[in-house]
Write a protein that holds these residues in place. Structure first.
Motif, PDB file in Angstrom:
ATOM      1  N   LEU A   1      29.718  40.157  29.503  1.00 19.98           N
ATOM      2  CA  LEU A   1      29.390  40.209  28.071  1.00 19.98           C
ATOM      3  C   LEU A   1      30.614  39.902  27.212  1.00 19.98           C
ATOM      4  CD1 LEU A   1      26.974  43.277  28.017  1.00 19.98           C
ATOM      5  CD2 LEU A   1      26.394  40.835  28.001  1.00 19.98           C
ATOM      6  N   LEU A   2      31.779  40.416  27.601  1.00 19.33           N
ATOM      7  CA  LEU A   2      33.002  40.090  26.861  1.00 19.33           C
ATOM      8  C   LEU A   2      33.276  38.590  26.904  1.00 19.33           C
ATOM      9  CD1 LEU A   2      35.460  42.963  27.886  1.00 19.33           C
ATOM     10  CD2 LEU A   2      34.301  42.653  25.688  1.00 19.33           C
ATOM     11  N   ASP A   3      33.170  37.990  28.089  1.00 19.55           N
ATOM     12  CA  ASP A   3      33.417  36.563  28.267  1.00 19.55           C
ATOM     13  C   ASP A   3      32.452  35.736  27.412  1.00 19.55           C
ATOM     14  OD1 ASP A   3      34.254  34.096  29.226  1.00 19.55           O
ATOM     15  OD2 ASP A   3      33.643  34.462  31.293  1.00 19.55           O
ATOM     16  N   LEU A   4      31.165  36.076  27.450  1.00 20.66           N
ATOM     17  CA  LEU A   4      30.177  35.336  26.663  1.00 20.66           C
ATOM     18  C   LEU A   4      30.411  35.497  25.160  1.00 20.66           C
ATOM     19  CD1 LEU A   4      26.931  36.021  28.719  1.00 20.66           C
ATOM     20  CD2 LEU A   4      28.185  33.852  28.538  1.00 20.66           C
ATOM     21  N   ALA A   5      30.979  36.640  24.769  1.00 19.08           N
ATOM     22  CA  ALA A   5      31.273  36.879  23.352  1.00 19.08           C
ATOM     23  C   ALA A   5      32.601  36.261  22.932  1.00 19.08           C
ATOM     24  CB  ALA A   5      31.280  38.383  23.079  1.00 19.08           C
ATOM     25  N   GLY A   6      33.327  35.650  23.886  1.00 18.81           N
ATOM     26  CA  GLY A   6      34.596  35.022  23.557  1.00 18.81           C
ATOM     27  C   GLY A   6      35.754  35.999  23.468  1.00 18.81           C
ATOM     28  N   VAL A   7      35.593  37.170  24.074  1.00 19.79           N
ATOM     29  CA  VAL A   7      36.636  38.192  24.064  1.00 19.79           C
ATOM     30  C   VAL A   7      37.358  38.163  25.411  1.00 19.79           C
ATOM     31  CG1 VAL A   7      37.088  40.675  23.890  1.00 19.79           C
ATOM     32  CG2 VAL A   7      35.288  39.623  22.494  1.00 19.79           C
ATOM     33  N   THR A   8      38.665  38.267  25.408  1.00 19.36           N
ATOM     34  CA  THR A   8      39.447  38.262  26.634  1.00 19.36           C
ATOM     35  C   THR A   8      39.118  39.476  27.483  1.00 19.36           C
ATOM     36  OG1 THR A   8      41.243  37.100  25.520  1.00 19.36           O
ATOM     37  CG2 THR A   8      41.789  38.220  27.587  1.00 19.36           C
ATOM     38  N   VAL A   9      38.859  39.239  28.764  1.00 21.19           N
ATOM     39  CA  VAL A   9      38.587  40.323  29.699  1.00 21.19           C
ATOM     40  C   VAL A   9      39.922  40.907  30.150  1.00 21.19           C
ATOM     41  CG1 VAL A   9      37.536  40.933  31.920  1.00 21.19           C
ATOM     42  CG2 VAL A   9      36.470  39.181  30.472  1.00 21.19           C
ATOM     43  N   PRO A  10      40.123  42.218  30.011  1.00 22.28           N
ATOM     44  CA  PRO A  10      41.408  42.816  30.418  1.00 22.28           C
ATOM     45  C   PRO A  10      41.687  42.594  31.906  1.00 22.28           C
ATOM     46  CG  PRO A  10      40.051  44.414  29.224  1.00 22.28           C
ATOM     47  CD  PRO A  10      39.197  43.215  29.477  1.00 22.28           C
ATOM     48  N   ASP A  11      42.940  42.372  32.256  1.00 22.39           N
ATOM     49  CA  ASP A  11      43.317  42.196  33.661  1.00 22.39           C
ATOM     50  C   ASP A  11      43.015  43.432  34.494  1.00 22.39           C
ATOM     51  OD1 ASP A  11      44.230  39.631  33.202  1.00 22.39           O
ATOM     52  OD2 ASP A  11      46.299  40.277  32.839  1.00 22.39           O
ATOM     53  N   SER A  12      42.975  44.592  33.860  1.00 20.31           N
ATOM     54  CA  SER A  12      42.715  45.840  34.576  1.00 20.31           C
ATOM     55  C   SER A  12      41.242  46.038  34.924  1.00 20.31           C
ATOM     56  CB  SER A  12      43.190  47.028  33.727  1.00 20.31           C
ATOM     57  OG  SER A  12      42.483  47.056  32.499  1.00 20.31           O
ATOM     58  N   CYS A  13      40.404  45.129  34.500  1.00 15.09           N
ATOM     59  CA  CYS A  13      38.965  45.254  34.729  1.00 15.09           C
ATOM     60  C   CYS A  13      38.634  44.989  36.202  1.00 15.09           C
ATOM     61  CB  CYS A  13      38.233  44.263  33.839  1.00 15.09           C
ATOM     62  SG  CYS A  13      36.459  44.337  33.994  1.00 15.09           S
ATOM     63  N   ASP A  14      37.881  45.896  36.823  1.00 11.28           N
ATOM     64  CA  ASP A  14      37.475  45.717  38.220  1.00 11.28           C
ATOM     65  C   ASP A  14      36.385  44.666  38.384  1.00 11.28           C
ATOM     66  OD1 ASP A  14      39.216  47.586  39.267  1.00 11.28           O
ATOM     67  OD2 ASP A  14      37.762  49.218  39.168  1.00 11.28           O
ATOM     68  N   GLY A  15      35.535  44.525  37.391  1.00  9.89           N
ATOM     69  CA  GLY A  15      34.433  43.576  37.478  1.00  9.89           C
ATOM     70  C   GLY A  15      34.881  42.146  37.235  1.00  9.89           C
ATOM     71  N   LYS A  16      33.960  41.218  37.511  1.00  6.03           N
ATOM     72  CA  LYS A  16      34.220  39.796  37.297  1.00  6.03           C
ATOM     73  C   LYS A  16      33.112  39.223  36.419  1.00  6.03           C
ATOM     74  CE  LYS A  16      35.818  37.278  40.535  1.00  6.03           C
ATOM     75  NZ  LYS A  16      36.062  36.500  41.743  1.00  6.03           N
ATOM     76  N   SER A  17      33.475  38.327  35.540  1.00  5.77           N
ATOM     77  CA  SER A  17      32.489  37.717  34.658  1.00  5.77           C
ATOM     78  C   SER A  17      31.555  36.799  35.439  1.00  5.77           C
ATOM     79  CB  SER A  17      33.179  36.922  33.555  1.00  5.77           C
ATOM     80  OG  SER A  17      32.222  36.209  32.799  1.00  5.77           O
ATOM     81  N   LEU A  18      30.277  36.950  35.167  1.00  5.11           N
ATOM     82  CA  LEU A  18      29.262  36.073  35.761  1.00  5.11           C
ATOM     83  C   LEU A  18      29.045  34.816  34.924  1.00  5.11           C
ATOM     84  CD1 LEU A  18      26.672  38.889  36.520  1.00  5.11           C
ATOM     85  CD2 LEU A  18      28.221  37.805  38.152  1.00  5.11           C
ATOM     86  N   ALA A  19      29.726  34.720  33.794  1.00 10.45           N
ATOM     87  CA  ALA A  19      29.509  33.590  32.879  1.00 10.45           C
ATOM     88  C   ALA A  19      29.774  32.255  33.557  1.00 10.45           C
ATOM     89  CB  ALA A  19      30.379  33.748  31.630  1.00 10.45           C
TER      90      ALA A  19
END
Length: 132
Positions: free
Chosen positions: A86-104
Protein backbone atom coordinates in the motif's frame (compact mmCIF):
# COMPACT_ATOMS: atom_id res chain seq x y z
CA UNK A 1 -16.42 -14.46 -4.16
CA UNK A 2 -19.38 -13.01 -6.02
CA UNK A 3 -20.62 -11.51 -2.74
CA UNK A 4 -17.18 -10.02 -2.00
CA UNK A 5 -16.97 -8.59 -5.53
CA UNK A 6 -20.39 -6.99 -5.08
CA UNK A 7 -19.40 -5.46 -1.74
CA UNK A 8 -16.13 -4.08 -3.14
CA UNK A 9 -18.03 -2.52 -6.04
CA UNK A 10 -20.54 -1.03 -3.58
CA UNK A 11 -17.61 0.49 -1.68
CA UNK A 12 -16.26 1.99 -4.92
CA UNK A 13 -19.67 3.47 -5.71
CA UNK A 14 -19.90 4.98 -2.21
CA UNK A 15 -16.39 6.45 -2.54
CA UNK A 16 -17.33 7.91 -5.92
CA UNK A 17 -20.40 9.52 -4.33
CA UNK A 18 -18.17 11.50 -1.96
CA UNK A 19 -15.48 12.12 -4.60
CA UNK A 20 -12.82 9.93 -2.96
CA UNK A 21 -12.63 7.10 -5.48
CA UNK A 22 -9.97 8.49 -7.86
CA UNK A 23 -7.16 8.38 -5.29
CA UNK A 24 -8.24 5.50 -3.04
CA UNK A 25 -6.62 2.07 -2.96
CA UNK A 26 -8.85 -0.71 -1.63
CA UNK A 27 -7.39 -3.82 -0.02
CA UNK A 28 -9.40 -6.85 1.10
CA UNK A 29 -8.01 -9.83 2.97
CA UNK A 30 -9.04 -12.32 5.60
CA UNK A 31 -7.50 -14.68 8.10
CA UNK A 32 -7.05 -18.33 7.19
CA UNK A 33 -8.91 -21.24 8.70
CA UNK A 34 -8.14 -23.57 11.55
CA UNK A 35 -8.22 -26.75 9.38
CA UNK A 36 -11.30 -27.94 11.40
CA UNK A 37 -10.24 -31.57 11.21
CA UNK A 38 -9.20 -31.67 7.54
CA UNK A 39 -6.31 -34.13 7.25
CA UNK A 40 -6.85 -34.68 11.01
CA UNK A 41 -5.36 -31.25 11.84
CA UNK A 42 -6.99 -28.65 14.07
CA UNK A 43 -4.60 -25.70 13.91
CA UNK A 44 -3.28 -23.37 11.23
CA UNK A 45 0.35 -24.46 11.11
CA UNK A 46 0.38 -26.71 8.07
CA UNK A 47 0.79 -26.09 4.38
CA UNK A 48 -2.61 -27.47 3.37
CA UNK A 49 -5.07 -25.27 1.50
CA UNK A 50 -7.37 -24.68 4.50
CA UNK A 51 -4.48 -23.34 6.56
CA UNK A 52 -2.20 -21.59 4.11
CA UNK A 53 -4.43 -19.82 1.58
CA UNK A 54 -6.17 -16.52 2.28
CA UNK A 55 -7.88 -14.09 -0.09
CA UNK A 56 -6.03 -10.90 -0.94
CA UNK A 57 -7.52 -8.40 -3.36
CA UNK A 58 -5.87 -5.05 -4.00
CA UNK A 59 -7.73 -2.56 -6.16
CA UNK A 60 -5.52 0.36 -7.16
CA UNK A 61 -6.91 3.83 -7.40
CA UNK A 62 -8.57 4.43 -10.79
CA UNK A 63 -6.04 7.20 -11.42
CA UNK A 64 -3.32 4.48 -11.38
CA UNK A 65 -5.24 1.85 -13.34
CA UNK A 66 -3.56 2.59 -16.67
CA UNK A 67 -0.10 1.83 -15.25
CA UNK A 68 -1.16 -1.36 -13.43
CA UNK A 69 -2.69 -4.66 -14.44
CA UNK A 70 -4.42 -7.49 -12.61
CA UNK A 71 -2.36 -10.47 -11.58
CA UNK A 72 -2.71 -13.81 -9.87
CA UNK A 73 0.49 -14.27 -7.89
CA UNK A 74 1.72 -17.84 -7.52
CA UNK A 75 4.22 -16.96 -4.81
CA UNK A 76 4.10 -17.17 -1.04
CA UNK A 77 2.96 -13.79 0.22
CA UNK A 78 2.18 -12.82 3.77
CA UNK A 79 0.00 -10.34 5.60
CA UNK A 80 3.18 -8.42 6.39
CA UNK A 81 3.40 -7.65 2.65
CA UNK A 82 0.21 -5.55 2.67
CA UNK A 83 1.67 -2.44 4.35
CA UNK A 84 4.67 -2.10 2.03
CA UNK A 85 2.41 -2.76 -0.96
CA UNK A 86 0.00 0.00 0.00
CA UNK A 87 2.86 2.41 0.74
CA UNK A 88 4.49 1.60 -2.62
CA UNK A 89 1.22 2.08 -4.53
CA UNK A 90 0.69 5.39 -2.72
CA UNK A 91 4.16 6.55 -3.76
CA UNK A 92 5.54 6.47 -0.21
CA UNK A 93 9.01 5.06 0.46
CA UNK A 94 8.91 1.70 2.21
CA UNK A 95 11.21 1.77 5.28
CA UNK A 96 14.26 -0.52 5.06
CA UNK A 97 13.28 -1.95 8.45
CA UNK A 98 10.06 -3.35 7.01
CA UNK A 99 9.88 -7.17 7.05
CA UNK A 100 7.30 -7.33 4.28
CA UNK A 101 7.83 -6.85 0.55
CA UNK A 102 5.73 -4.80 -1.82
CA UNK A 103 3.55 -6.79 -4.19
CA UNK A 104 3.25 -3.77 -6.49
CA UNK A 105 5.96 -5.17 -8.77
CA UNK A 106 3.53 -7.95 -9.75
CA UNK A 107 0.99 -5.30 -10.79
CA UNK A 108 3.43 -3.17 -12.78
CA UNK A 109 5.29 -5.62 -15.00
CA UNK A 110 5.46 -9.19 -16.21
CA UNK A 111 7.91 -10.13 -13.47
CA UNK A 112 8.72 -13.55 -14.90
CA UNK A 113 10.06 -11.96 -18.06
CA UNK A 114 11.89 -9.01 -16.53
CA UNK A 115 13.03 -9.90 -13.01
CA UNK A 116 15.18 -13.02 -12.53
CA UNK A 117 15.51 -12.37 -8.78
CA UNK A 118 13.63 -14.75 -6.48
CA UNK A 119 10.61 -13.28 -4.74
CA UNK A 120 11.90 -14.17 -1.26
CA UNK A 121 15.17 -15.51 0.03
CA UNK A 122 13.53 -16.91 3.17
CA UNK A 123 10.17 -17.15 4.87
CA UNK A 124 9.60 -16.81 8.59
CA UNK A 125 6.94 -19.13 10.00
CA UNK A 126 5.16 -18.21 13.20
CA UNK A 127 3.58 -21.56 14.07
CA UNK A 128 5.19 -24.86 14.99
CA UNK A 129 3.94 -28.41 15.23
CA UNK A 130 5.26 -31.59 16.81
CA UNK A 131 7.70 -29.88 19.23
CA UNK A 132 9.72 -28.18 16.48
Amino acid sequence: MTHIDLQLMSLQVALTGVELNENTIIAFTSDHGEMLGDHDFYRKAVGHEGSARVPLIIMPAPSDAAALHGAVVDEVVELRDIMPTLLDLAGVTVPDSCDGKSLARFLRTDVGATDPQPWREWLHGEHVYFGQ
